[in-house]
Structure formats: structure tokens, C-alpha cells
Design a protein around this motif. Structure first.
Motif, PDB file in Angstrom:
ATOM      1  N   CYS A 272      -5.844   6.839  -2.246  1.00  0.00           N
ATOM      2  CA  CYS A 272      -6.717   5.921  -3.460  1.00  0.00           C
ATOM      3  C   CYS A 272      -7.822   5.081  -2.942  1.00  0.00           C
ATOM      4  O   CYS A 272      -8.363   4.251  -3.697  1.00  0.00           O
ATOM      5  CB  CYS A 272      -5.612   5.040  -4.060  1.00  0.00           C
ATOM      6  SG  CYS A 272      -5.103   3.901  -3.503  1.00  0.00           S
ATOM      7  N   GLN A 273      -8.084   4.806  -1.572  1.00  0.00           N
ATOM      8  CA  GLN A 273      -8.889   4.155  -1.066  1.00  0.00           C
ATOM      9  C   GLN A 273      -9.004   2.595  -1.529  1.00  0.00           C
ATOM     10  O   GLN A 273     -10.065   2.189  -1.907  1.00  0.00           O
ATOM     11  CB  GLN A 273     -10.357   4.585  -1.158  1.00  0.00           C
ATOM     12  CG  GLN A 273     -10.633   5.765  -0.335  1.00  0.00           C
ATOM     13  CD  GLN A 273     -10.770   5.556   0.941  1.00  0.00           C
ATOM     14  OE1 GLN A 273     -11.754   5.076   1.585  1.00  0.00           O
ATOM     15  NE2 GLN A 273      -9.507   5.761   1.952  1.00  0.00           N
ATOM     16  N   SER A 274      -7.949   2.233  -1.349  1.00  0.00           N
ATOM     17  CA  SER A 274      -7.488   0.761  -1.834  1.00  0.00           C
ATOM     18  C   SER A 274      -7.618   0.348  -3.359  1.00  0.00           C
ATOM     19  O   SER A 274      -7.616  -0.618  -3.824  1.00  0.00           O
ATOM     20  CB  SER A 274      -8.238  -0.426  -1.057  1.00  0.00           C
ATOM     21  OG  SER A 274      -9.490  -0.357  -1.338  1.00  0.00           O
ATOM     22  N   GLY A 275      -7.775   1.525  -4.129  1.00  0.00           N
ATOM     23  CA  GLY A 275      -7.569   1.506  -5.563  1.00  0.00           C
ATOM     24  C   GLY A 275      -6.612   0.753  -6.223  1.00  0.00           C
ATOM     25  O   GLY A 275      -6.647  -0.119  -6.998  1.00  0.00           O
TER      26      GLY A 275
ATOM     27  N   CYS B   8       0.852  -1.081  -0.119  1.00  0.00           N
ATOM     28  CA  CYS B   8      -0.096   0.126   0.060  1.00  0.00           C
ATOM     29  C   CYS B   8       0.947   1.147  -0.141  1.00  0.00           C
ATOM     30  O   CYS B   8       1.530   1.650   0.982  1.00  0.00           O
ATOM     31  CB  CYS B   8      -0.978  -0.021   1.221  1.00  0.00           C
ATOM     32  SG  CYS B   8      -1.995   1.562   1.385  1.00  0.00           S
ATOM     33  N   ARG B   9       0.850   1.981  -1.171  1.00  0.00           N
ATOM     34  CA  ARG B   9       1.755   3.077  -1.243  1.00  0.00           C
ATOM     35  C   ARG B   9       1.434   4.295  -0.462  1.00  0.00           C
ATOM     36  O   ARG B   9       1.968   5.215  -0.027  1.00  0.00           O
ATOM     37  CB  ARG B   9       1.975   3.222  -2.809  1.00  0.00           C
ATOM     38  CG  ARG B   9       3.005   2.219  -3.360  1.00  0.00           C
ATOM     39  CD  ARG B   9       3.080   2.496  -4.924  1.00  0.00           C
ATOM     40  NE  ARG B   9       1.857   2.631  -5.724  1.00  0.00           N
ATOM     41  CZ  ARG B   9       1.545   2.785  -6.659  1.00  0.00           C
ATOM     42  NH1 ARG B   9       2.315   3.302  -7.583  1.00  0.00           N
ATOM     43  NH2 ARG B   9       0.148   2.669  -7.338  1.00  0.00           N
ATOM     44  N   CYS B  10       0.075   4.344  -0.398  1.00  0.00           N
ATOM     45  CA  CYS B  10      -0.371   5.735   0.366  1.00  0.00           C
ATOM     46  C   CYS B  10      -0.266   5.643   1.837  1.00  0.00           C
ATOM     47  O   CYS B  10       0.140   6.531   2.312  1.00  0.00           O
ATOM     48  CB  CYS B  10      -2.125   5.771   0.071  1.00  0.00           C
ATOM     49  SG  CYS B  10      -2.560   5.687  -1.613  1.00  0.00           S
TER      50      CYS B  10
ATOM     51  N   THR C 223      -3.780  -3.158   9.789  1.00  0.00           N
ATOM     52  CA  THR C 223      -2.764  -2.499   8.910  1.00  0.00           C
ATOM     53  C   THR C 223      -2.923  -1.084   8.574  1.00  0.00           C
ATOM     54  O   THR C 223      -1.603  -0.556   8.464  1.00  0.00           O
ATOM     55  CB  THR C 223      -2.148  -3.285   8.025  1.00  0.00           C
ATOM     56  OG1 THR C 223      -2.954  -3.319   6.833  1.00  0.00           O
ATOM     57  CG2 THR C 223      -1.854  -4.731   8.550  1.00  0.00           C
ATOM     58  N   ARG C 224      -4.062  -0.621   8.193  1.00  0.00           N
ATOM     59  CA  ARG C 224      -4.158   0.734   7.371  1.00  0.00           C
ATOM     60  C   ARG C 224      -4.006   0.371   5.958  1.00  0.00           C
ATOM     61  O   ARG C 224      -4.368   1.462   5.279  1.00  0.00           O
ATOM     62  CB  ARG C 224      -3.534   1.871   8.001  1.00  0.00           C
ATOM     63  CG  ARG C 224      -3.937   2.261   9.517  1.00  0.00           C
ATOM     64  CD  ARG C 224      -3.192   3.685   9.690  1.00  0.00           C
ATOM     65  NE  ARG C 224      -3.329   4.549   8.872  1.00  0.00           N
ATOM     66  CZ  ARG C 224      -4.481   5.334   9.023  1.00  0.00           C
ATOM     67  NH1 ARG C 224      -5.364   5.008   9.712  1.00  0.00           N
ATOM     68  NH2 ARG C 224      -4.801   6.263   8.075  1.00  0.00           N
ATOM     69  N   ALA C 225      -3.818  -0.835   5.307  1.00  0.00           N
ATOM     70  CA  ALA C 225      -3.644  -0.947   4.086  1.00  0.00           C
ATOM     71  C   ALA C 225      -5.105  -0.566   3.468  1.00  0.00           C
ATOM     72  O   ALA C 225      -5.961  -1.343   3.846  1.00  0.00           O
ATOM     73  CB  ALA C 225      -3.043  -2.382   3.668  1.00  0.00           C
ATOM     74  N   GLY C 226      -4.883   0.146   2.312  1.00  0.00           N
ATOM     75  CA  GLY C 226      -6.372   0.583   2.020  1.00  0.00           C
ATOM     76  C   GLY C 226      -7.114   1.967   2.434  1.00  0.00           C
ATOM     77  O   GLY C 226      -8.093   2.458   1.940  1.00  0.00           O
ATOM     78  N   MET C 227      -6.328   2.608   3.367  1.00  0.00           N
ATOM     79  CA  MET C 227      -7.006   3.786   3.930  1.00  0.00           C
ATOM     80  C   MET C 227      -6.581   4.868   3.284  1.00  0.00           C
ATOM     81  O   MET C 227      -7.039   6.035   3.763  1.00  0.00           O
ATOM     82  CB  MET C 227      -6.729   3.553   5.530  1.00  0.00           C
ATOM     83  CG  MET C 227      -7.527   2.704   6.299  1.00  0.00           C
ATOM     84  SD  MET C 227      -7.194   2.770   7.973  1.00  0.00           S
ATOM     85  CE  MET C 227      -8.921   3.454   8.652  1.00  0.00           C
TER      86      MET C 227
END
Length: 192
Positions: A148-151, A111-113, A141-145
Motif C-alpha cells: 500500500c506504500q504507507s497508504g 503497518c499490516r503490509c 523499520t520498513r513501515a510503509g514499504m
């Protein structure tokens, strides 16, 4: 409109915004206990301010109520210690490099964001009561937060879940059973 309250709100940077209401109890504040009407139903209602800071004590109280209702005993091998998922950002540069050397998954950003690594996602999946959905990984983990909202990261997280659980990709949901959104692969759908 927020611009009337706060000047120059950077609306282009807003990812998601929420509004909510809590039910207000006209009678008592902090109604915690077994319902008089429904045997076995525990009420936890009317919890207004300071509900957030009271949450740990409310949890203990409700757990004790359930224990007493069920005549439950603590498991002899119960381990009350729950370790969090390692956050590589808390490590020094030397410690982080050593971690990546020992486990290269911590060097693979998924997750880059939010800068969440594959190692953190693996920890979320393999811990007791591990993640089995995109939101399960997200909550741990916050991956997708991020912005990009997990795009961008959701396909990679799904690949990791598919490989590690293991589970078929079409059984992976946003938030558990019934929230699946993959119906098949393009080639399979073309043949129908």
C-alpha cells in the motif's frame, strides 16, 4: 519492456520500480580524498563495482580524513556500539508472547503490509538520532514499504510521532523539514 526479457512478470504486484545511473569517472577509480580545488571538500567519486562491499572501508577512510582535517579528537564517552531495532519475527513464539506481555505495543500492528508493530516504531523514535519523519520511521523499520506504500499506516505513524516526539501533526513531514503535507484539520479549513 520487462515482458520481453522475463516472461509472466506479475505487473499487478509491482509496488514501485526504480532505474538509476551512476556517474562514471573517466580517470581514476575510487577517487577518495580532499579536493585539490576546494579546501575541506572530501571527494568520494568513481566508486563503481565493488562499491557496495567497499562502503564500510570508504566510510572509515572518509571519517579519518575529516578527523585529520578538523584535528578532531574522539569523545571520551563515545559509544561505538549501535543496537538495531528489535525485530519480533526473530523471536520464538514464547519470547514474542513474553515481549507483548511486558510491552503491549509489540502486539499492536501498525503497518499490516510489513507487519511492523507500534513497539518497533517507538524504538525507531526513541533511539539516539531517532526518527522524526515518515521516511525516518520507514528507513528504520520498513513501515510503509509494503504494497500500500504507507497508504494505510501513515496516519497511525503520524499519530505516534505527534504523541511521542512530541510534535504538531502539521510539522511532520515525509522526509524532514519542508516536506510537510498536512495543512490543517478539515474543520479549521472550513472556517477560513
Amino acid at each position: 519492456v520487462s515482458s520481453h526479457s522475463v516472461k509472466n512478470v506479475p505487473l499487478r504486484q509491482v509496488i514501485t520500480s526504480f532505474a538509476g545511473l551512476r556517474a562514471h569517472e573517466d580517470g581514476d577509480d575510487f577517487v577518495i580524498g580532499e579536493s585539490a580545488d576546494v579546501k575541506g571538500l572530501i571527494n568520494a567519486a568513481g566508486i563503481e563495482s565493488p562499491g557496495l562491499s567497499s562502503a564500510p572501508a570508504i566510510g572509515v577512510t572518509v571519517a579519518e580524513l575529516v578527523r585529520d582535517l578538523l584535528n578532531a579528537e574522539e569523545k571520551s564517552d563515545f559509544n561505538p556500539v549501535r543496537h538495531g531495532i528489535l525485530d519480533p519475527d526473530t523471536l520464538s513464539l514464547e519470547e514474542r508472547n513474553q515481549l507483548i506481555k511486558e510491552n503491549p505495543a509489540y502486539g499492536n500492528i501498525i503497518c499490516r503490509c510489513e507487519m511492523i508493530t507500534e513497539g518497533e516504531i517507538l524504538d525507531a523514535i526513541h533511539r539516539p538520532l531517532g526518527a522524526r519523519s515518515l521516511d525516518g520511521v520507514k528507513r528504520r523499520t520498513r513501515a510503509g514499504m509494503g504494497r500500500c506504500q504507507s497508504g494505510f499506516c501513515s496516519p497511525k505513524v503520524m499519530e505516534i510521532l505527534e504523541r511521542e516526539v512530541p510534535m504538531p501533526v502539521d510539522k511532520i513531514g515525509k522526509n524532514g523539514v519542508g516536506s510537510e503535507f498536512i495543512v490543517g484539520e478539515n474543520k479549521e479549513l472550513e472556517d477560513e
